[in-house]
Write a protein that holds these residues in place. Structure first.
Motif, PDB file in Angstrom:
ATOM      1  N   SER A   1       0.818  -1.212   0.000  1.00 38.74           N
ATOM      2  CA  SER A   1       0.000   0.000   0.000  1.00 38.74           C
ATOM      3  C   SER A   1       0.851   1.260   0.000  1.00 38.74           C
ATOM      4  N   VAL A   2       2.050   1.203   0.592  1.00 41.92           N
ATOM      5  CA  VAL A   2       2.921   2.386   0.627  1.00 41.92           C
ATOM      6  C   VAL A   2       3.312   2.814  -0.781  1.00 41.92           C
ATOM      7  N   ILE A   3       3.583   1.835  -1.638  1.00 39.69           N
ATOM      8  CA  ILE A   3       4.030   2.153  -2.999  1.00 39.69           C
ATOM      9  C   ILE A   3       2.956   1.806  -4.028  1.00 39.69           C
ATOM     10  N   SER A   4       1.699   1.758  -3.589  1.00 42.35           N
ATOM     11  CA  SER A   4       0.622   1.354  -4.497  1.00 42.35           C
ATOM     12  C   SER A   4       0.519   2.276  -5.706  1.00 42.35           C
ATOM     13  N   THR A   5       0.646   3.574  -5.494  1.00 40.43           N
ATOM     14  CA  THR A   5       0.544   4.513  -6.615  1.00 40.43           C
ATOM     15  C   THR A   5       1.647   4.267  -7.630  1.00 40.43           C
ATOM     16  N   ASP A   6       2.861   3.985  -7.149  1.00 42.23           N
ATOM     17  CA  ASP A   6       3.997   3.729  -8.038  1.00 42.23           C
ATOM     18  C   ASP A   6       3.831   2.402  -8.788  1.00 42.23           C
ATOM     19  N   LEU A   7       3.313   1.385  -8.081  1.00 38.03           N
ATOM     20  CA  LEU A   7       3.092   0.102  -8.749  1.00 38.03           C
ATOM     21  C   LEU A   7       1.951   0.193  -9.748  1.00 38.03           C
ATOM     22  N   ARG A   8       0.924   0.947  -9.427  1.00 35.48           N
ATOM     23  CA  ARG A   8      -0.172   1.113 -10.383  1.00 35.48           C
ATOM     24  C   ARG A   8       0.335   1.778 -11.654  1.00 35.48           C
ATOM     25  N   ARG A   9       1.238   2.725 -11.471  1.00 36.00           N
ATOM     26  CA  ARG A   9       1.825   3.385 -12.637  1.00 36.00           C
ATOM     27  C   ARG A   9       2.727   2.426 -13.411  1.00 36.00           C
ATOM     28  N   ALA A  10       3.548   1.643 -12.709  1.00 33.93           N
ATOM     29  CA  ALA A  10       4.488   0.732 -13.364  1.00 33.93           C
ATOM     30  C   ALA A  10       3.777  -0.380 -14.120  1.00 33.93           C
ATOM     31  N   PHE A  11       2.652  -0.873 -13.557  1.00 35.51           N
ATOM     32  CA  PHE A  11       1.930  -1.986 -14.161  1.00 35.51           C
ATOM     33  C   PHE A  11       0.649  -1.548 -14.857  1.00 35.51           C
ATOM     34  N   SER A  12       0.459  -0.232 -15.011  1.00 33.39           N
ATOM     35  CA  SER A  12      -0.719   0.326 -15.686  1.00 33.39           C
ATOM     36  C   SER A  12      -2.015  -0.188 -15.066  1.00 33.39           C
ATOM     37  N   MET A  13      -2.111  -0.092 -13.746  1.00 34.68           N
ATOM     38  CA  MET A  13      -3.286  -0.563 -13.033  1.00 34.68           C
ATOM     39  C   MET A  13      -4.146   0.615 -12.592  1.00 34.68           C
ATOM     40  N   THR A  14      -5.470   0.431 -12.627  1.00 37.31           N
ATOM     41  CA  THR A  14      -6.403   1.427 -12.106  1.00 37.31           C
ATOM     42  C   THR A  14      -6.631   1.172 -10.613  1.00 37.31           C
ATOM     43  N   GLU A  15      -7.408   2.055  -9.983  1.00 32.27           N
ATOM     44  CA  GLU A  15      -7.779   1.816  -8.581  1.00 32.27           C
ATOM     45  C   GLU A  15      -8.577   0.526  -8.445  1.00 32.27           C
ATOM     46  N   GLY A  16      -9.396   0.224  -9.461  1.00 36.17           N
ATOM     47  CA  GLY A  16     -10.138  -1.038  -9.449  1.00 36.17           C
ATOM     48  C   GLY A  16      -9.205  -2.239  -9.516  1.00 36.17           C
ATOM     49  N   ASP A  17      -8.160  -2.149 -10.355  1.00 39.21           N
ATOM     50  CA  ASP A  17      -7.171  -3.238 -10.432  1.00 39.21           C
ATOM     51  C   ASP A  17      -6.482  -3.420  -9.086  1.00 39.21           C
ATOM     52  N   TYR A  18      -6.132  -2.310  -8.463  1.00 36.02           N
ATOM     53  CA  TYR A  18      -5.478  -2.378  -7.154  1.00 36.02           C
ATOM     54  C   TYR A  18      -6.397  -3.037  -6.131  1.00 36.02           C
ATOM     55  N   SER A  19      -7.670  -2.691  -6.155  1.00 35.88           N
ATOM     56  CA  SER A  19      -8.599  -3.303  -5.199  1.00 35.88           C
ATOM     57  C   SER A  19      -8.714  -4.802  -5.442  1.00 35.88           C
ATOM     58  N   GLN A  20      -8.583  -5.243  -6.702  1.00 36.57           N
ATOM     59  CA  GLN A  20      -8.634  -6.674  -6.996  1.00 36.57           C
ATOM     60  C   GLN A  20      -7.407  -7.396  -6.439  1.00 36.57           C
ATOM     61  N   VAL A  21      -6.238  -6.757  -6.556  1.00 34.88           N
ATOM     62  CA  VAL A  21      -5.018  -7.347  -6.001  1.00 34.88           C
ATOM     63  C   VAL A  21      -5.143  -7.464  -4.478  1.00 34.88           C
ATOM     64  N   VAL A  22      -5.659  -6.406  -3.845  1.00 35.07           N
ATOM     65  CA  VAL A  22      -5.888  -6.443  -2.404  1.00 35.07           C
ATOM     66  C   VAL A  22      -6.896  -7.536  -2.059  1.00 35.07           C
ATOM     67  N   ALA A  23      -7.938  -7.661  -2.868  1.00 35.80           N
ATOM     68  CA  ALA A  23      -8.981  -8.659  -2.597  1.00 35.80           C
ATOM     69  C   ALA A  23      -8.429 -10.076  -2.704  1.00 35.80           C
ATOM     70  N   VAL A  24      -7.520 -10.324  -3.646  1.00 34.96           N
ATOM     71  CA  VAL A  24      -6.916 -11.649  -3.773  1.00 34.96           C
ATOM     72  C   VAL A  24      -6.208 -12.018  -2.471  1.00 34.96           C
ATOM     73  N   PHE A  25      -5.462 -11.062  -1.927  1.00 29.45           N
ATOM     74  CA  PHE A  25      -4.808 -11.291  -0.643  1.00 29.45           C
ATOM     75  C   PHE A  25      -5.833 -11.602   0.437  1.00 29.45           C
ATOM     76  N   LEU A  26      -6.879 -10.785   0.523  1.00 23.27           N
ATOM     77  CA  LEU A  26      -7.855 -10.940   1.594  1.00 23.27           C
ATOM     78  C   LEU A  26      -8.644 -12.238   1.473  1.00 23.27           C
ATOM     79  N   ILE A  27      -8.939 -12.652   0.240  1.00 21.92           N
ATOM     80  CA  ILE A  27      -9.666 -13.916   0.047  1.00 21.92           C
ATOM     81  C   ILE A  27      -8.805 -15.094   0.506  1.00 21.92           C
ATOM     82  N   ALA A  28      -7.535 -15.109   0.063  1.00 19.79           N
ATOM     83  CA  ALA A  28      -6.629 -16.174   0.507  1.00 19.79           C
ATOM     84  C   ALA A  28      -6.451 -16.128   2.017  1.00 19.79           C
ATOM     85  N   TYR A  29      -6.361 -14.931   2.545  1.00 18.29           N
ATOM     86  CA  TYR A  29      -6.203 -14.721   3.986  1.00 18.29           C
ATOM     87  C   TYR A  29      -7.415 -15.263   4.739  1.00 18.29           C
ATOM     88  N   ALA A  30      -8.611 -14.957   4.227  1.00 20.66           N
ATOM     89  CA  ALA A  30      -9.834 -15.419   4.882  1.00 20.66           C
ATOM     90  C   ALA A  30      -9.931 -16.936   4.864  1.00 20.66           C
TER      91      ALA A  30
END
Length: 420
Positions: free
Chosen positions: A24-53
């Motif tokens: 999350s600290v470098i989320s803006t930089d990674l979104r720029r590097a990988f051409s991700m939108t805020e929605g893409d970022y939320s999906q990456v976070v959700a993958v973590f949370l689903i596996a975590y759950a």
């Protein structure tokens, strides 16, 4: 030695949160590097949370059967490998795969730490023990922004993941050298064990559980487990929001750059770390003053819930400093709440079920976090952060109402034949 164990648990939890917060600290930089939108970022976070759950639901069951020492070692090995693998990501889906592996490893921290507290701490000190290791969440969250931003600015974002992952392996070596339950610990003097053995779990209770008498599903259906799971379903998403979305909020709404995030995003977590220790200490202090255990635990939880509505003021605060100050009340209130909430399984569940109940209730909190994460992404894309902060301020009062309703004082200790 009890406090050495507490320090190990504190550091493990700090590493756990530093590993997850690095993204999350470098989320803006990674979104720029990988051409991700805020929605893409939320999906990456959700993958973590689903596996975590998913893993959280069974992590306690696994730890109960492997034992505290081996169970903790397995989980931190997995999550440290996953943290380092982030540095090799080349796009959204490889990043998501690393987050999934991280999500499978990290949940084991909580049931294993709770079992360690139950093995080493008497009832009057367990909330303090829980508070100490949970304070590690705030150290890790406070340390991640300056450390990750420094490494990213000077060496590139990949090195921030290499570094945070490597620290976990150093902790693993210390754990294997130092940890055993009291009756087996070579670093504990015999006189110390004789003085404490009547207050802590018996040697039989600390052994790995071959069969606890109830299946996973039967444990879940108990009133104690169901209540804790439901309460955490509503309250855990609040701290997940702060962890995963605070840097995004500061950069989008308060116009911070990465260096400013590194300087100031840690402030709420420092405040929360202090509150974890204070909240854990306070319930024990009340018990020493003559309060019954259920009343002391609930009082501190109510105190934490009472200050949470200050979060509603964060998005309308005229300055960024005041907004961060309001968010400090969020981390502090949650710390008071969770340091006692996570002590409840050690108070009301049988020894062979503590890890399982911790895991199932944590799963409930993570499922809530997954749903809230998608909701947060949609709301901030179409509106502002104000509705999110409003919900964050109201969930803990709801949670404390659930606990007081479904777990009245007379139910405490009923399952384990103890009258508090």
């Amino acid at each position: 030695m009890r406090w050495v164990v507490a320090a190990l648990l504190f550091l493990a939890t700090a590493i756990n949160y530093a590993d997850r917060l690095a993204l999350s600290v470098i989320s803006t930089d990674l979104r720029r590097a990988f051409s991700m939108t805020e929605g893409d970022y939320s999906q990456v976070v959700a993958v973590f949370l689903i596996a975590y759950a998913v893993m959280y639901a069974f992590s306690g069951y696994i730890v109960d059967r492997l034992g505290t020492r081996r169970g903790f070692a397995v989980f931190i090995f997995v999550w440290s490998c996953a943290a380092m693998l982030h540095g090799f990501a080349v796009g959204k889906w490889s990043l998501a795969a690393c987050r999934a592996l991280l999500g499978l490893g990290e949940p084991g921290n909580w049931p294993a730490a709770a079992r360690a507290v139950a093995e080493w701490f008497p009832a009057r000190l367990r909330a303090l023990g829980i508070g100490i290791f949970n304070a590690g969440t705030m150290l890790g969250s406070a340390a991640a922004p300056p450390v990750v931003s420094f490494l990213t600015l000077n060496y590139g974002w990949r090195y921030s993941f290499y570094f945070t992952g490597a620290v976990g392996f150093l902790w693993l070596a210390a754990w294997l050298i130092l940890y055993q339950p009291p009756h087996l610990n070579r670093w504990l003097r015999a006189s110390e064990y004789d003085a404490m053995k009547h207050e802590v779990q018996t040697p039989a209770e600390t052994r790995p559980v071959k069969a606890c008498g109830l299946s996973w599903w039967e444990v879940f259906k108990t009133r104690e487990c169901f209540t804790l799971t439901l309460a955490r379903f509503f309250t855990d998403p609040v701290i997940y929001f702060v962890i995963f979305w605070l840097p995004e909020y500061l950069r989008k709404e308060r116009h911070f750059d990465l260096a400013m995030v590194g300087q100031y995003a840690s402030v709420p977590f420092v405040a929360g770390g202090i509150a974890y220790l204070l909240g854990g200490w306070l319930s024990g202090r009340l018990m020493r003053a003559g309060w019954r255990l259920p009343r002391a635990r609930k009082f501190v939880m109510i105190l934490g819930a009472a200050i949470m509505p200050v979060a509603i003021l964060a998005p309308v605060a005229p300055t960024a400093a005041l907004a961060i100050g309001a968010i400090c009340f969020v981390t502090m209130g949650h710390a008071f709440w969770i340091s006692n909430m996570q002590a409840l399984p050690t108070d009301i569940c049988r020894a062979g079920e503590i890890g399982t109940v911790m895991g199932i209730s944590g799963m409930g909190g993570t499922v809530g976090g997954v749903l809230a994460n998608f909701g947060t992404a949609w709301v901030v894309q179409h509106f502002t952060y104000a509705p999110i902060f409003a919900m964050a301020g109201l969930m803990h009062p709801l949670g404390v109402g659930i606990v007081c309703w479904l777990l009245p004082d007379r139910r405490f200790g009923e399952r384990i034949g103890v009258r508090y």
